[in-house]
Design an enzyme around this catalytic site. Structure first.
Site, PDB file in Angstrom:
ATOM      1  N   SER A  88     -36.259  19.830  72.429  1.00  0.00           N
ATOM      2  CA  SER A  88     -35.733  21.306  71.875  1.00  0.00           C
ATOM      3  C   SER A  88     -34.540  21.607  71.287  1.00  0.00           C
ATOM      4  O   SER A  88     -33.554  21.081  71.797  1.00  0.00           O
ATOM      5  CB  SER A  88     -35.763  22.514  73.286  1.00  0.00           C
ATOM      6  OG  SER A  88     -35.315  23.494  73.026  1.00  0.00           O
ATOM      7  N   HIS A 141     -39.624  20.942  69.436  1.00  0.00           N
ATOM      8  CA  HIS A 141     -39.826  22.244  69.966  1.00  0.00           C
ATOM      9  C   HIS A 141     -38.769  23.143  69.405  1.00  0.00           C
ATOM     10  O   HIS A 141     -37.423  22.925  69.594  1.00  0.00           O
ATOM     11  CB  HIS A 141     -39.673  22.036  71.227  1.00  0.00           C
ATOM     12  CG  HIS A 141     -40.085  23.326  72.261  1.00  0.00           C
ATOM     13  ND1 HIS A 141     -41.285  23.779  72.766  1.00  0.00           N
ATOM     14  CD2 HIS A 141     -39.179  24.034  73.278  1.00  0.00           C
ATOM     15  CE1 HIS A 141     -41.342  24.490  73.583  1.00  0.00           C
ATOM     16  NE2 HIS A 141     -40.145  24.993  73.597  1.00  0.00           N
ATOM     17  N   ASP A 195     -37.416  27.210  70.163  1.00  0.00           N
ATOM     18  CA  ASP A 195     -37.138  28.370  71.202  1.00  0.00           C
ATOM     19  C   ASP A 195     -36.815  29.500  70.238  1.00  0.00           C
ATOM     20  O   ASP A 195     -35.574  29.694  70.056  1.00  0.00           O
ATOM     21  CB  ASP A 195     -36.561  27.905  72.261  1.00  0.00           C
ATOM     22  CG  ASP A 195     -36.899  26.763  73.067  1.00  0.00           C
ATOM     23  OD1 ASP A 195     -37.995  27.110  73.765  1.00  0.00           O
ATOM     24  OD2 ASP A 195     -36.141  25.622  73.340  1.00  0.00           O
ATOM     25  N   MET A 217     -36.211  33.420  70.677  1.00  0.00           N
ATOM     26  CA  MET A 217     -35.570  34.399  71.693  1.00  0.00           C
ATOM     27  C   MET A 217     -35.171  35.589  70.822  1.00  0.00           C
ATOM     28  O   MET A 217     -34.373  35.551  69.989  1.00  0.00           O
ATOM     29  CB  MET A 217     -34.670  33.928  72.572  1.00  0.00           C
ATOM     30  CG  MET A 217     -35.112  32.537  73.433  1.00  0.00           C
ATOM     31  SD  MET A 217     -33.934  32.070  74.500  1.00  0.00           S
ATOM     32  CE  MET A 217     -34.373  30.487  74.954  1.00  0.00           C
ATOM     33  N   HIS A 224     -41.993  28.043  70.130  1.00  0.00           N
ATOM     34  CA  HIS A 224     -42.288  28.925  71.571  1.00  0.00           C
ATOM     35  C   HIS A 224     -41.863  30.370  71.404  1.00  0.00           C
ATOM     36  O   HIS A 224     -40.470  30.388  71.285  1.00  0.00           O
ATOM     37  CB  HIS A 224     -41.395  28.018  72.567  1.00  0.00           C
ATOM     38  CG  HIS A 224     -41.496  28.556  74.047  1.00  0.00           C
ATOM     39  ND1 HIS A 224     -40.684  28.191  74.907  1.00  0.00           N
ATOM     40  CD2 HIS A 224     -42.398  29.551  74.465  1.00  0.00           C
ATOM     41  CE1 HIS A 224     -40.683  28.809  76.057  1.00  0.00           C
ATOM     42  NE2 HIS A 224     -41.779  29.818  75.705  1.00  0.00           N
ATOM     43  N   MET A 253     -40.607  33.651  72.626  1.00  0.00           N
ATOM     44  CA  MET A 253     -40.167  34.510  73.516  1.00  0.00           C
ATOM     45  C   MET A 253     -39.629  35.681  73.167  1.00  0.00           C
ATOM     46  O   MET A 253     -38.502  35.993  73.223  1.00  0.00           O
ATOM     47  CB  MET A 253     -39.040  33.816  74.559  1.00  0.00           C
ATOM     48  CG  MET A 253     -39.442  32.453  75.048  1.00  0.00           C
ATOM     49  SD  MET A 253     -38.115  31.317  75.807  1.00  0.00           S
ATOM     50  CE  MET A 253     -38.089  30.396  74.366  1.00  0.00           C
ATOM     51  N   MET A 275     -44.028  26.714  82.539  1.00  0.00           N
ATOM     52  CA  MET A 275     -42.503  26.638  82.303  1.00  0.00           C
ATOM     53  C   MET A 275     -42.013  26.091  83.804  1.00  0.00           C
ATOM     54  O   MET A 275     -42.297  26.629  84.809  1.00  0.00           O
ATOM     55  CB  MET A 275     -42.038  28.302  82.278  1.00  0.00           C
ATOM     56  CG  MET A 275     -42.544  28.738  80.805  1.00  0.00           C
ATOM     57  SD  MET A 275     -41.817  27.805  79.313  1.00  0.00           S
ATOM     58  CE  MET A 275     -39.844  27.928  79.647  1.00  0.00           C
ATOM     59  N   ASP A 330     -41.828  22.477  80.176  1.00  0.00           N
ATOM     60  CA  ASP A 330     -40.990  22.982  79.590  1.00  0.00           C
ATOM     61  C   ASP A 330     -39.701  23.541  80.511  1.00  0.00           C
ATOM     62  O   ASP A 330     -39.994  24.460  81.190  1.00  0.00           O
ATOM     63  CB  ASP A 330     -40.909  24.023  78.359  1.00  0.00           C
ATOM     64  CG  ASP A 330     -39.882  24.566  77.646  1.00  0.00           C
ATOM     65  OD1 ASP A 330     -38.715  24.012  77.658  1.00  0.00           O
ATOM     66  OD2 ASP A 330     -39.978  25.498  76.868  1.00  0.00           O
TER      67      ASP A 330
HETATM   68  C1  DX5 Z   1     -36.340  27.562  77.841  1.00  0.00           C
HETATM   69  C2  DX5 Z   1     -36.633  27.212  76.872  1.00  0.00           C
HETATM   70  C3  DX5 Z   1     -36.622  25.608  76.929  1.00  0.00           C
HETATM   71  C4  DX5 Z   1     -35.367  25.150  77.112  1.00  0.00           C
HETATM   72  C5  DX5 Z   1     -35.426  23.518  77.310  1.00  0.00           C
HETATM   73  O1  DX5 Z   1     -36.128  29.283  77.858  1.00  0.00           O
HETATM   74  O2  DX5 Z   1     -38.156  27.470  76.721  1.00  0.00           O
HETATM   75  O3  DX5 Z   1     -37.305  24.947  75.721  1.00  0.00           O
HETATM   76  O4  DX5 Z   1     -34.439  25.505  75.983  1.00  0.00           O
HETATM   77  O5  DX5 Z   1     -34.085  23.358  77.509  1.00  0.00           O
HETATM   78  P1  DX5 Z   1     -33.619  22.302  78.748  1.00  0.00           P
HETATM   79  O6  DX5 Z   1     -34.429  20.987  78.534  1.00  0.00           O
HETATM   80  O7  DX5 Z   1     -32.330  22.361  78.518  1.00  0.00           O
HETATM   81  O8  DX5 Z   1     -33.923  23.132  79.897  1.00  0.00           O
HETATM   82 ZN    ZN Z   2     -39.394  26.429  75.117  1.00  0.00          ZN
END
Ligand code: DX5
Ligand code: ZN
Length: 218
Positions: free
Chosen positions: A6, A31, A33, A35, A64, A66, A135, A173
């Site tokens: 990620s 990956h 993320d 947000m 991903h 969110m 998750m 994840d």
């Molecule tokens: C959490 C994310 C994850 C996260 C993973 O909201 O979806 O992908 O960034 O990071 P680590 O491996 O540091 O938990």
């Molecule tokens: Zn993620």
């Protein structure tokens, strides 16, 4: 097993180098993320960054989402080059329709399951997904602690998918590092996301090698 670093934990001032280093280290997917500060209390990146990420890597880009409005923004991420799109079920009035639309636009689909959500909550989406994203932290931030209680749900997903002979991958994840990756893969995970577990270590190739070795030993 696929390893999907990620980029949330990467050094964004050198994002291209970070991506190419992790790709050279043997990462299978990237990956990303996304947000929005509404669905989760953090804001990260948008389609503009994904467009540049796409240009500097050849491996699949796994986005991903969110965010509260995947219907509006998933098409933009696909246009920017996302190969995979994960959505959270409670962000769409009709997750099946959202997933179908994502497929029509040419991306692979995934539905996310938060730590406190039972698998049954997303079972009706199984016909419209290529992957389920389990998750092992609550979404919002990188670097959180892995929640081991979720391992049983990963196994339940593996059994359900095998029984129904569905071509669905299981992505896991949150909080995965060299010391717990073997448990995740043994439980049934086959796409492993790791952010801080890779990007906060000094030698990505060595970390990826250790992850694969831990799985091979188990
Ligand atoms: C959490 C994310 C994850 C996260 C993973 O909201 O979806 O992908 O960034 O990071 P680590 O491996 O540091 O938990
Ligand atoms: Zn993620």
């Amino acid at each position: 097993m696929k390893i999907a670093p990620s980029i949330l934990s990467a050094d964004f001032s050198r994002l291209k180098d970070e991506i190419q280093e992790v790709e050279g280290a043997g990462a299978d997917w990237l990956h990303v993320d996304v947000m929005d500060g509404h669905f989760v209390p953090n804001i990260t990146i948008g389609p503009v960054v994904v467009e540049w990420v796409r240009k500097v890597t050849t491996i699949p880009v796994d986005v991903h989402l969110m965010i509260t409005d995947p219907d509006k923004y998933a098409p933009e991420f696909i246009k920017a080059g996302a190969d995979w799109i994960s959505i959270h079920p409670d962000t769409s009035a009709n997750p099946n329709a959202t997933l179908k639309k994502i497929r029509e636009l040419g991306a692979k689909t995934s539905i996310a399951v938060n730590p406190d959500v039972p698998l049954g909550h997303v079972e009706n989406c199984f016909g419209d997904i290529d992957m389920v994203l389990i998750m092992t932290v609550f979404p919002g931030f990188g670097g959180q602690a892995f929640i081991p209680d979720v391992l049983a749900k990963i196994t339940a997903a593996r059994i359900l998918i095998a029984e129904r002979k569905l071509p669905i991958l299981i992505e896991v994840d949150g909080g995965i590092k060299t010391d717990n990756i073997a448990r995740v893969v043994q439980a049934g995970g086959n796409v492993i996301v790791s952010g801080s577990g890779i990007f906060k270590t000094p030698d990505y190739a060595e970390t990826v090698r250790q992850m694969r070795a831990a799985v091979a030993r188990s």
